[in-house]
Design an enzyme around this catalytic site. Structure first.
Site, PDB file in Angstrom:
ATOM      1  N   GLU A   1       0.393   3.548   1.869  1.00  0.00           N
ATOM      2  CA  GLU A   1       0.444   4.004   3.269  1.00  0.00           C
ATOM      3  C   GLU A   1       1.788   3.716   3.936  1.00  0.00           C
ATOM      4  O   GLU A   1       2.115   4.324   4.951  1.00  0.00           O
ATOM      5  CB  GLU A   1      -0.665   3.356   4.098  1.00  0.00           C
TER       6      GLU A   1
ATOM      7  N   THR B   1       0.826  -1.210   0.000  1.00  0.00           N
ATOM      8  CA  THR B   1       0.000   0.000   0.000  1.00  0.00           C
ATOM      9  C   THR B   1       0.858   1.258   0.000  1.00  0.00           C
ATOM     10  O   THR B   1       1.988   1.245   0.526  1.00  0.00           O
ATOM     11  CB  THR B   1      -0.916  -0.004   1.242  1.00  0.00           C
TER      12      THR B   1
HETATM   13  O1  DAU Z   1      -4.085   4.080   0.658  1.00  0.00           O
HETATM   14  C1  DAU Z   1      -4.423   2.728   0.470  1.00  0.00           C
HETATM   15  C2  DAU Z   1      -5.204   2.299   1.678  1.00  0.00           C
HETATM   16  O2  DAU Z   1      -6.491   2.871   1.561  1.00  0.00           O
HETATM   17  C3  DAU Z   1      -5.305   0.798   1.833  1.00  0.00           C
HETATM   18  O3  DAU Z   1      -4.023   0.274   2.019  1.00  0.00           O
HETATM   19  C4  DAU Z   1      -6.172   0.499   3.041  1.00  0.00           C
HETATM   20  O4  DAU Z   1      -6.325  -0.888   3.195  1.00  0.00           O
HETATM   21  C5  DAU Z   1      -7.525   1.118   2.867  1.00  0.00           C
HETATM   22  O5  DAU Z   1      -8.301   0.886   4.028  1.00  0.00           O
HETATM   23  C6  DAU Z   1      -7.409   2.613   2.597  1.00  0.00           C
HETATM   24  O6  DAU Z   1      -7.050   3.320   3.799  1.00  0.00           O
HETATM   25  P1  DAU Z   1      -7.769   4.685   4.231  1.00  0.00           P
HETATM   26  O7  DAU Z   1      -7.654   4.840   5.680  1.00  0.00           O
HETATM   27  O8  DAU Z   1      -7.300   5.799   3.362  1.00  0.00           O
HETATM   28  O9  DAU Z   1      -9.301   4.348   3.789  1.00  0.00           O
HETATM   29  P2  DAU Z   1     -10.701   4.672   4.487  1.00  0.00           P
HETATM   30  O10 DAU Z   1     -11.757   4.354   3.487  1.00  0.00           O
HETATM   31  O11 DAU Z   1     -10.809   4.075   5.827  1.00  0.00           O
HETATM   32  O12 DAU Z   1     -10.644   6.243   4.684  1.00  0.00           O
HETATM   33  C7  DAU Z   1     -10.464   7.127   3.581  1.00  0.00           C
HETATM   34  C8  DAU Z   1     -10.446   8.535   4.127  1.00  0.00           C
HETATM   35  O13 DAU Z   1     -11.752   8.842   4.626  1.00  0.00           O
HETATM   36  C9  DAU Z   1      -9.484   8.711   5.299  1.00  0.00           C
HETATM   37  O14 DAU Z   1      -8.825   9.973   5.211  1.00  0.00           O
HETATM   38  C10 DAU Z   1     -10.385   8.690   6.523  1.00  0.00           C
HETATM   39  C11 DAU Z   1     -11.713   9.236   6.016  1.00  0.00           C
HETATM   40  N1  DAU Z   1     -12.905   8.692   6.702  1.00  0.00           N
HETATM   41  C12 DAU Z   1     -13.072   7.340   6.703  1.00  0.00           C
HETATM   42  C13 DAU Z   1     -14.150   6.764   7.353  1.00  0.00           C
HETATM   43  C14 DAU Z   1     -14.355   5.279   7.350  1.00  0.00           C
HETATM   44  C15 DAU Z   1     -13.812   9.532   7.330  1.00  0.00           C
HETATM   45  O15 DAU Z   1     -13.653  10.777   7.311  1.00  0.00           O
HETATM   46  N2  DAU Z   1     -14.878   8.971   7.990  1.00  0.00           N
HETATM   47  C16 DAU Z   1     -15.081   7.617   8.026  1.00  0.00           C
HETATM   48  O16 DAU Z   1     -16.081   7.174   8.646  1.00  0.00           O
END
Ligand code: DAU
Length: 343
Positions: free
Chosen positions: A129, A127
């Site tokens: 990340e 990733t």
């Molecule tokens: O960058 C690649 C990565 O993307 C992958 O390696 C990970 O497995 C994958 O989970 C993803 O990580 P993120 O943390 O970026 O994805 P997530 O969808 O959890 O969150 C995307 C953005 O949205 C992050 O800045 C946090 C924000 N968010 C997320 C959730 C679930 C919110 O503001 N509210 C929320 O409820």
């Protein structure tokens, strides 16, 4: 060619299997998945030829199970593509040990089997990340230091280091692909796009972490599947390849796009307490994979609209996958702890 592909009942895994069966001839896939909360065979139901065919066989099990991996390797496989992982940053905060078990120990188990059974190639899905946070105008190339900022990304960085060790120590052939945030159909509705889409449809607020200016680079899952296959077939042993789309979008902007697509009220967007250690932005330089011949094809806005409509029109899938997950007491407590009382 016969491949073991792991994590195939999850989001990217099921899309990869579908992509390969549609585009690659003479390929037999042994599909392995532990079917935990985010993995469900429902995601494989409509693959070409069905779940059990002469081109695809499903095995329920974990990459941590040494005996099982040995048993599969004994029948003779040409390569492993590993997508099995715990992937949600918010869950890693509560249960980091699960991430070490699956994302590090499980990978080590596959690497040792690759060496023992002389498997020709191992590909690891990593990733963006692992490089930690940056600004879109300062993307990291593959030589950048690993500076993971949360308990999920540190487990993925650790796995990448074990791969380097296995190449050096056991002489295996391995490659790594580091992708940016994927989106598309069949993503478990804990990740922001399907999660917010589901909440808009249910008339619930969107819990936007902090100020919402954090950015992610959104990559359409089919473009990522092409990147994986290209690196598996053409990548150079020991090399790492970044795959980014150049679609940096702030979470606030993304939330507004989702609300607009579903013709809902912008008032649903609600700023809540930030994620602990929330990385501001991930950005990668993808020149190396582009030199192999890859570039993302998808237009972000078009594919985002299609994806949102897919979730809207596949409520049965959403309900089924969420019912399975909420039947798991650990999982129910995650949503309870994480969202119900969040302000
Ligand atoms: O960058 C690649 C990565 O993307 C992958 O390696 C990970 O497995 C994958 O989970 C993803 O990580 P993120 O943390 O970026 O994805 P997530 O969808 O959890 O969150 C995307 C953005 O949205 C992050 O800045 C946090 C924000 N968010 C997320 C959730 C679930 C919110 O503001 N509210 C929320 O409820």
């Amino acid at each position: 060619m016969k491949l073991l592909i792991t994590g195939t009942a999850g989001f990217i895994g099921s899309n990869l299997v579908r992509y390969l069966l549609n585009h690659v001839d003479d390929l037999q896939i042994i599909s392995l998945d532990s079917l935990e909360y985010a993995g469900d065979k429902i995601n494989l139901e409509n693959i070409p030829g069905g779940i059990e065919s002469d081109r695809h066989r499903f095995i329920h099990g974990s990459i941590c199970d040494t005996n099982l991996i040995d048993e599969i390797a004994t029948e003779g496989i040409d390569g492993i593509i590993n997508l099995a992982a715990h992937t949600h940053v918010d869950r890693a905060y509560y249960h980091p040990g699960v991430f070490i078990k699956n994302n590090v120990e499980g990978v080590l188990n596959l690497l040792r089997a690759t060496a023992r059974f002389d498997i020709k190639r191992y590909l690891q899905i990593s990733t963006d990340e692992v490089y930690g946070s940056t600004q879109p105008e300062h993307p990291f190339d593959e030589k950048a230091p690993l500076r993971p900022g949360n308990y999920y990304s540190s487990s993925k960085a650790a796995a990448d280091l074990y791969i380097a060790a296995a190449i050096n120590t056991d002489g295996i052939d391995a490659v790594i692909v580091r992708g940016t945030n994927n989106f598309g159909p069949y993503q478990f509705p804990e990740k922001v796009i399907p999660f917010f889409t589901r909440r808009i449809i249910d008339g619930e607020t969107l819990p936007l972490y902090g100020h919402g200016q954090q950015m992610r680079d959104w990559l359409y899952v089919e473009d990522f599947c092409r990147a994986i296959w290209l690196v598996f077939t053409r990548g150079v042993c020991g090399e790492i390849y970044n795959a980014g789309a150049g679609n940096h979008t702030s979470n606030l902007e993304l939330s507004k796009k989702l609300v607009k697509t579903l013709d809902a009220d912008y008032g649903l967007i609600k700023h809540v307490a930030d994620r602990p250690g929330h990385d501001f932005c991930y950005a990668v330089n993808s020149d190396k994979i582009r030199k192999l011949g890859w570039r993302p094809d998808a237009d972000f806005d078009t594919k985002l609209t299609e994806t949102v409509i897919w979730y809207r029109d596949n409520q049965e899938w959403v309900n089924s996958i969420m019912t399975k997950s909420s039947a798991d007491p650990d999982d129910e407590s995650f949503f309870e702890k994480h969202y119900r009382h969040r302000t």
